[in-house]
Design an enzyme around this catalytic site. Structure first.
Site, PDB file in Angstrom:
ATOM      1  N   CYS A 197      -5.927   6.904   5.170  1.00  0.00           N
ATOM      2  CA  CYS A 197      -5.743   7.351   6.490  1.00  0.00           C
ATOM      3  C   CYS A 197      -6.102   8.928   6.906  1.00  0.00           C
ATOM      4  O   CYS A 197      -5.850  10.159   6.247  1.00  0.00           O
ATOM      5  CB  CYS A 197      -4.353   6.790   6.295  1.00  0.00           C
ATOM      6  SG  CYS A 197      -3.392   8.271   7.726  1.00  0.00           S
TER       7      CYS A 197
ATOM      8  N   GLN B 129       0.614  -0.837   0.264  1.00  0.00           N
ATOM      9  CA  GLN B 129      -0.018  -0.353   0.075  1.00  0.00           C
ATOM     10  C   GLN B 129       0.896   1.524   0.237  1.00  0.00           C
ATOM     11  O   GLN B 129       1.553   1.202   1.005  1.00  0.00           O
ATOM     12  CB  GLN B 129      -0.746   0.416   0.820  1.00  0.00           C
ATOM     13  CG  GLN B 129      -1.665   1.057   1.137  1.00  0.00           C
ATOM     14  CD  GLN B 129      -2.855   1.877   2.565  1.00  0.00           C
ATOM     15  OE1 GLN B 129      -2.166   1.683   3.671  1.00  0.00           O
ATOM     16  NE2 GLN B 129      -4.110   1.446   2.182  1.00  0.00           N
TER      17      GLN B 129
ATOM     18  N   ASN C  90     -14.604  -1.940   6.339  1.00  0.00           N
ATOM     19  CA  ASN C  90     -13.955  -2.136   7.578  1.00  0.00           C
ATOM     20  C   ASN C  90     -14.410  -1.887   8.532  1.00  0.00           C
ATOM     21  O   ASN C  90     -15.173  -0.519   8.196  1.00  0.00           O
ATOM     22  CB  ASN C  90     -12.807  -2.103   6.569  1.00  0.00           C
ATOM     23  CG  ASN C  90     -11.960  -1.318   7.476  1.00  0.00           C
ATOM     24  OD1 ASN C  90     -10.488  -0.403   7.872  1.00  0.00           O
ATOM     25  ND2 ASN C  90     -11.433  -2.568   8.784  1.00  0.00           N
ATOM     26  N   GLY C  91     -14.363  -1.801   9.726  1.00  0.00           N
ATOM     27  CA  GLY C  91     -14.675  -1.433  11.361  1.00  0.00           C
ATOM     28  C   GLY C  91     -15.166  -1.343  11.861  1.00  0.00           C
ATOM     29  O   GLY C  91     -16.301  -1.731  11.745  1.00  0.00           O
TER      30      GLY C  91
ATOM     31  N   HIS D 225     -13.546   2.170   5.208  1.00  0.00           N
ATOM     32  CA  HIS D 225     -13.831   2.580   6.231  1.00  0.00           C
ATOM     33  C   HIS D 225     -14.943   2.618   6.382  1.00  0.00           C
ATOM     34  O   HIS D 225     -14.882   4.057   6.361  1.00  0.00           O
ATOM     35  CB  HIS D 225     -12.491   2.588   7.055  1.00  0.00           C
ATOM     36  CG  HIS D 225     -12.816   2.562   8.592  1.00  0.00           C
ATOM     37  ND1 HIS D 225     -11.852   2.365   9.285  1.00  0.00           N
ATOM     38  CD2 HIS D 225     -12.999   3.713   9.281  1.00  0.00           C
ATOM     39  CE1 HIS D 225     -12.018   2.489  10.553  1.00  0.00           C
ATOM     40  NE2 HIS D 225     -12.827   3.283  10.659  1.00  0.00           N
TER      41      HIS D 225
END
Length: 337
Positions: free
Chosen positions: A101, A71, A203-204, A170
């Site tokens: 991010c 990544q 995601n999360g 996310h």
């Protein structure tokens, strides 16, 4: 589910890329315990093209990792293209772009989730990277910058249009950081968008098998990504798979079993770093998460986090087994904060 020509099976489990966490020994432990797809720690495009040794070490890949992505993150399109080309030389299975991010030092440079404020640039950057490499390109992002800019539907469509092979989402905005709850309904909206035909990875907040199944049912995503829930509990992937297959929860491990697994991760870290003290310091973030919910454990935890010599650390682990070895570690109410 497939990424490019890589067949991943039904509902694969992804280990989320995490700085100072998803280094080689931790990836190996997670793979041993059921993780299907790996990512390196995220790599700075500027550091990569300048051949910074520490950055290139992050991209050391091993057959046990596969399938795995490198990544990369950055805000300069030319640097990101050059970094993706350089990353391809390390022969990952795919290249992933970090558009998620939320860290201030990254966002302030326009990288990571900072790119959610400039979708034209995000789309152009992605298109240039896809054209420059022969491997599949994926991306990981968030719902938007804040609640007033929930742009994830547009992001998904734009990135699909320029050729990404999968998108991980996310379920928080950048402004949320890791507070509040991940919004899996928003992830579901992307998955159910009739224009979207690439795999969507959710995601999360996945902190156990029951939460994983609830998120899967709520969203219908193609794959699930586990991040903070794997720290101190790298066997969470096998727990999730067992629950999906049988509907039964595996019994929590005993403290003695957890210590055995911790020692394994520690030894692999020492072997990889070739320096005991560096490996112990690298493991501290994991030490803090390994023994949730044990009564009167604060003193032992402080000792774990202060130890710098292997002999001292092994003695502390012996004491933990002596005092708590018969107890089971309960992860039911573990906070991911």
């Amino acid at each position: 589910m497939k990424i490019g020509s890589i067949e991943l099976g039904e509902t694969p489990l992804f280990l989320s890329p995490m700085e100072d966490v998803t280094y080689k020994p931790f990836r190996h432990i997670c793979k041993q315990h059921g993780a299907d797809v790996m990512y390196t720690e995220f790599v700075s495009s500027e550091a990569l093209i300048r051949e910074v040794d520490k950055t290139r070490q992050k991209m050391e890949l091993f057959e046990a990792d596969r399938p795995i992505a490198i990544q990369v993150y950055g805000s300069n399109i030319d640097s990101m293209v050059r970094a993706a080309i350089a990353a391809e030389e390390f022969q990952p299975d795919f290249i992933d772009i970090n558009y998620g991010c939320p860290m201030k030092k990254i966002v302030n440079k326009g990288a990571g989730s900072g790119m959610l404020q400039d979708l034209d640039k995000m789309q152009k950057m992605t298109a240039e990277i896809v054209k420059a490499v022969s491997l599949p390109v994926t991306a990981k992002t968030r719902l938007g910058w804040d609640d007033d800019s929930l742009v994830i539907q547009e992001v998904a469509e734009r990135l699909q249009d320029v050729g990404i092979a999968a998108l991980a989402i996310h379920g928080r905005t950048r402004k949320q950081l890791y507070t509040g709850e991940a919004d899996w309904n928003r992830i579901a909206e992307v998955k159910n968008n009739p224009r979207i035909n690439i795999p969507i990875i959710g995601n999360g907040d996945i902190n156990g098998p029951e939460k994983a199944l609830a998120c899967l049912k709520q969203s219908g995503v193609d794959g699930l990504m586990v991040g903070r829930g794997s720290i101190g509990r790298p066997w969470i992937f096998n727990e999730i798979k067992h629950y999906f297959k049988t509907g039964q929860l595996l019994p929590p491990p005993t403290v003695a079993e957890v210590v055995h697994r911790l020692r394994d991760q520690l030894q692999q870290s020492i072997d990889w770093k070739a320096n005991e003290r560096s490996a112990i310091l690298m493991m501290r973030r994991h030490f803090a998460k390994f023994f949730p919910g044990l009564p009167d454990f604060r003193t032992h935890r402080i000792k774990l986090l202060q130890a710098v010599e292997l002999t001292d650390l092994q003695q502390i682990l012996n004491e933990i087994v002596e005092h708590y070895g018969h107890l089971r570690v309960d992860y039911t109410n573990v906070s991911l904060k």
